[in-house]
Structure formats: C-alpha cells, structure tokens
Design a protein around this motif. Structure first.
Motif, PDB file in Angstrom:
ATOM      1  N   SER A 114       0.884  -1.115  -0.126  1.00 50.50           N
ATOM      2  CA  SER A 114       0.067  -0.085   0.139  1.00 50.50           C
ATOM      3  C   SER A 114       0.833   1.257  -0.067  1.00 50.50           C
ATOM      4  N   PHE A 115       1.701   1.598   1.083  1.00 50.90           N
ATOM      5  CA  PHE A 115       2.508   2.634   0.868  1.00 50.90           C
ATOM      6  C   PHE A 115       3.780   2.845  -0.236  1.00 50.90           C
ATOM      7  N   PRO A 116       4.479   1.487  -0.347  1.00 47.76           N
ATOM      8  CA  PRO A 116       5.248   1.671  -1.652  1.00 47.76           C
ATOM      9  C   PRO A 116       4.398   1.952  -2.919  1.00 47.76           C
ATOM     10  N   GLY A 117       3.237   1.427  -2.932  1.00 48.95           N
ATOM     11  CA  GLY A 117       2.515   1.426  -4.291  1.00 48.95           C
ATOM     12  C   GLY A 117       2.122   2.768  -4.287  1.00 48.95           C
ATOM     13  N   LEU A 118       1.831   3.534  -3.242  1.00 49.84           N
ATOM     14  CA  LEU A 118       1.367   4.836  -3.471  1.00 49.84           C
ATOM     15  C   LEU A 118       2.582   5.716  -3.734  1.00 49.84           C
ATOM     16  N   LEU A 119       3.786   5.704  -3.102  1.00 46.01           N
ATOM     17  CA  LEU A 119       4.838   6.367  -3.483  1.00 46.01           C
ATOM     18  C   LEU A 119       5.490   6.005  -4.765  1.00 46.01           C
ATOM     19  N   PHE A 120       5.210   5.074  -5.223  1.00 45.39           N
ATOM     20  CA  PHE A 120       5.864   4.714  -6.852  1.00 45.39           C
ATOM     21  C   PHE A 120       4.791   5.300  -7.620  1.00 45.39           C
ATOM     22  N   GLY A 121       3.392   5.236  -7.236  1.00 44.24           N
ATOM     23  CA  GLY A 121       2.431   5.537  -8.322  1.00 44.24           C
ATOM     24  C   GLY A 121       2.544   7.265  -8.203  1.00 44.24           C
ATOM     25  N   LEU A 122       2.690   7.755  -7.266  1.00 43.25           N
ATOM     26  CA  LEU A 122       3.063   9.389  -7.340  1.00 43.25           C
ATOM     27  C   LEU A 122       4.244   9.653  -8.173  1.00 43.25           C
ATOM     28  N   LEU A 123       5.144   8.906  -7.874  1.00 45.23           N
ATOM     29  CA  LEU A 123       6.641   9.055  -8.612  1.00 45.23           C
ATOM     30  C   LEU A 123       6.421   8.930 -10.070  1.00 45.23           C
ATOM     31  N   LEU A 124       5.671   7.883 -10.389  1.00 43.94           N
ATOM     32  CA  LEU A 124       5.585   7.609 -11.920  1.00 43.94           C
ATOM     33  C   LEU A 124       4.332   8.425 -12.647  1.00 43.94           C
ATOM     34  N   SER A 125       3.559   9.009 -11.984  1.00 45.84           N
ATOM     35  CA  SER A 125       2.586   9.958 -12.386  1.00 45.84           C
ATOM     36  C   SER A 125       3.315  11.319 -12.902  1.00 45.84           C
ATOM     37  N   MET A 126       4.401  11.486 -12.432  1.00 46.05           N
ATOM     38  CA  MET A 126       4.944  12.925 -12.803  1.00 46.05           C
ATOM     39  C   MET A 126       5.155  12.855 -14.182  1.00 46.05           C
ATOM     40  N   PRO A 127       6.225  11.831 -14.759  1.00 46.25           N
ATOM     41  CA  PRO A 127       6.745  11.859 -16.138  1.00 46.25           C
ATOM     42  C   PRO A 127       5.547  11.471 -17.188  1.00 46.25           C
ATOM     43  N   VAL A 128       4.737  10.712 -16.506  1.00 47.56           N
ATOM     44  CA  VAL A 128       3.346  10.272 -17.502  1.00 47.56           C
ATOM     45  C   VAL A 128       2.566  11.210 -17.842  1.00 47.56           C
ATOM     46  N   SER A 129       2.121  12.237 -16.624  1.00 49.14           N
ATOM     47  CA  SER A 129       1.131  13.584 -16.769  1.00 49.14           C
ATOM     48  C   SER A 129       1.891  14.263 -17.593  1.00 49.14           C
ATOM     49  N   TYR A 130       3.305  14.662 -17.613  1.00 47.42           N
ATOM     50  CA  TYR A 130       4.196  15.371 -18.339  1.00 47.42           C
ATOM     51  C   TYR A 130       3.853  15.240 -19.862  1.00 47.42           C
ATOM     52  N   LEU A 131       3.897  13.950 -20.127  1.00 50.04           N
ATOM     53  CA  LEU A 131       3.886  13.486 -21.671  1.00 50.04           C
ATOM     54  C   LEU A 131       2.379  13.458 -21.778  1.00 50.04           C
ATOM     55  N   LEU A 132       1.423  12.842 -21.084  1.00 49.92           N
ATOM     56  CA  LEU A 132       0.096  12.788 -21.797  1.00 49.92           C
ATOM     57  C   LEU A 132      -0.905  14.256 -21.448  1.00 49.92           C
ATOM     58  N   LEU A 133      -0.433  15.218 -20.745  1.00 45.28           N
ATOM     59  CA  LEU A 133      -0.985  16.449 -20.545  1.00 45.28           C
ATOM     60  C   LEU A 133      -0.515  17.529 -21.154  1.00 45.28           C
ATOM     61  N   ARG A 134       0.270  17.445 -22.055  1.00 44.05           N
ATOM     62  CA  ARG A 134       0.823  18.556 -22.620  1.00 44.05           C
ATOM     63  C   ARG A 134       0.028  19.405 -23.460  1.00 44.05           C
ATOM     64  N   PRO A 135      -0.877  18.829 -24.169  1.00 41.53           N
ATOM     65  CA  PRO A 135      -1.908  19.818 -24.893  1.00 41.53           C
ATOM     66  C   PRO A 135      -2.634  20.722 -24.010  1.00 41.53           C
ATOM     67  N   SER A 136      -2.971  20.131 -23.008  1.00 45.62           N
ATOM     68  CA  SER A 136      -4.137  20.874 -22.109  1.00 45.62           C
ATOM     69  C   SER A 136      -3.010  21.975 -21.270  1.00 45.62           C
ATOM     70  N   ARG A 137      -1.719  21.413 -20.955  1.00 45.81           N
ATOM     71  CA  ARG A 137      -0.864  22.450 -20.274  1.00 45.81           C
ATOM     72  C   ARG A 137      -0.459  23.692 -21.193  1.00 45.81           C
ATOM     73  N   ASP A 138      -0.302  23.269 -22.311  1.00 48.84           N
ATOM     74  CA  ASP A 138      -0.015  24.382 -23.156  1.00 48.84           C
ATOM     75  C   ASP A 138      -1.144  25.138 -23.440  1.00 48.84           C
ATOM     76  N   ARG A 139      -2.573  24.956 -23.404  1.00 52.39           N
ATOM     77  CA  ARG A 139      -3.551  25.679 -23.607  1.00 52.39           C
ATOM     78  C   ARG A 139      -3.654  26.723 -22.536  1.00 52.39           C
ATOM     79  N   LEU A 140      -3.417  25.856 -21.248  1.00 46.51           N
ATOM     80  CA  LEU A 140      -3.458  26.732 -19.828  1.00 46.51           C
ATOM     81  C   LEU A 140      -2.539  27.764 -19.876  1.00 46.51           C
TER      82      LEU A 140
END
Length: 111
Positions: A59-85
């Motif tokens: 539970s705790f390592p899964g949460l930490l690794f999920g948070l860590l992995l979400s940063m680069p994934v969000s950076y790549l997948l949410l680029r269009p909405s980040r650019d519009r913002l």
C-alpha cells in the motif's frame, strides 16, 4: 489562432489587444483548462497507484511509486491541456497589462 492574434498589437505596449471582430479581445477562460489539467493529473495518479496495487506492490510503496511515476506520465500525456492553460495565462497577462496601461494613460490625462 484567436489567442495568438491578441498579442500582436501589444508588443510596443501602445494598443490594447484586438479580437477577431475588431473589438477589444477577451482572454480565454482559465477555469476549464485548469480543471481539465488537475483532473487529468489526479486520474493518472489514481490509475497508476491502482495498477501498482493490483500488481502486488504494497500500500505505502505502491502509493509512493504511483506518485513518482505519475509525474513523467502526466508531463507527456497532458501536454496539450498544459499548453492551452499556459496560453490562457499569457493572454490574460497581456490583457491585464493593456488594461493597466490604459488606466494609467486615462489617469494621467492622455488621449
């Protein structure tokens, strides 16, 4: 395209942004793009944490690794909405600067 046309007349700081109809330009709405980005970040994080928990990471390592992995994934997948913002924030700043310059000009007795 309309957002990019609003900044064309303010490079010298002399004129207010002009909209497509020839009147004063209104900056795009920030709230929809900000909400889309925040909801996207949260959903990507939740999905990655869920996947890691289903794979068997605790539970705790899964949460930490999920948070860590979400940063680069969000950076790549949410680029269009980040650019519009970012464009909406820049357009709002340009409109705010033009309004401020116009107020200063009117208060100083200019045209």
């Amino acid at each position: 395209m309309a957002e990019k046309n609003t900044t064309a007349n303010t490079t010298a700081g002399a004129a207010a942004p002009v909209g497509p109809a020839g009147g004063a330009a209104t900056p795009p709405k920030l709230l929809p793009w900000a909400l889309m980005y925040v909801v996207g970040r949260l959903s990507i994080t939740a999905a990655l944490v869920l996947i890691l928990w289903l794979v068997g990471l605790g539970s705790f390592p899964g949460l930490l690794f999920g948070l860590l992995l979400s940063m680069p994934v969000s950076y790549l997948l949410l680029r269009p909405s980040r650019d519009r913002l970012t464009e909406a924030l820049a357009a709002r700043a340009v409109a705010r600067k033009a309004a401020k310059d116009d107020l200063r000009n009117r208060l100083s007795g200019g045209e």
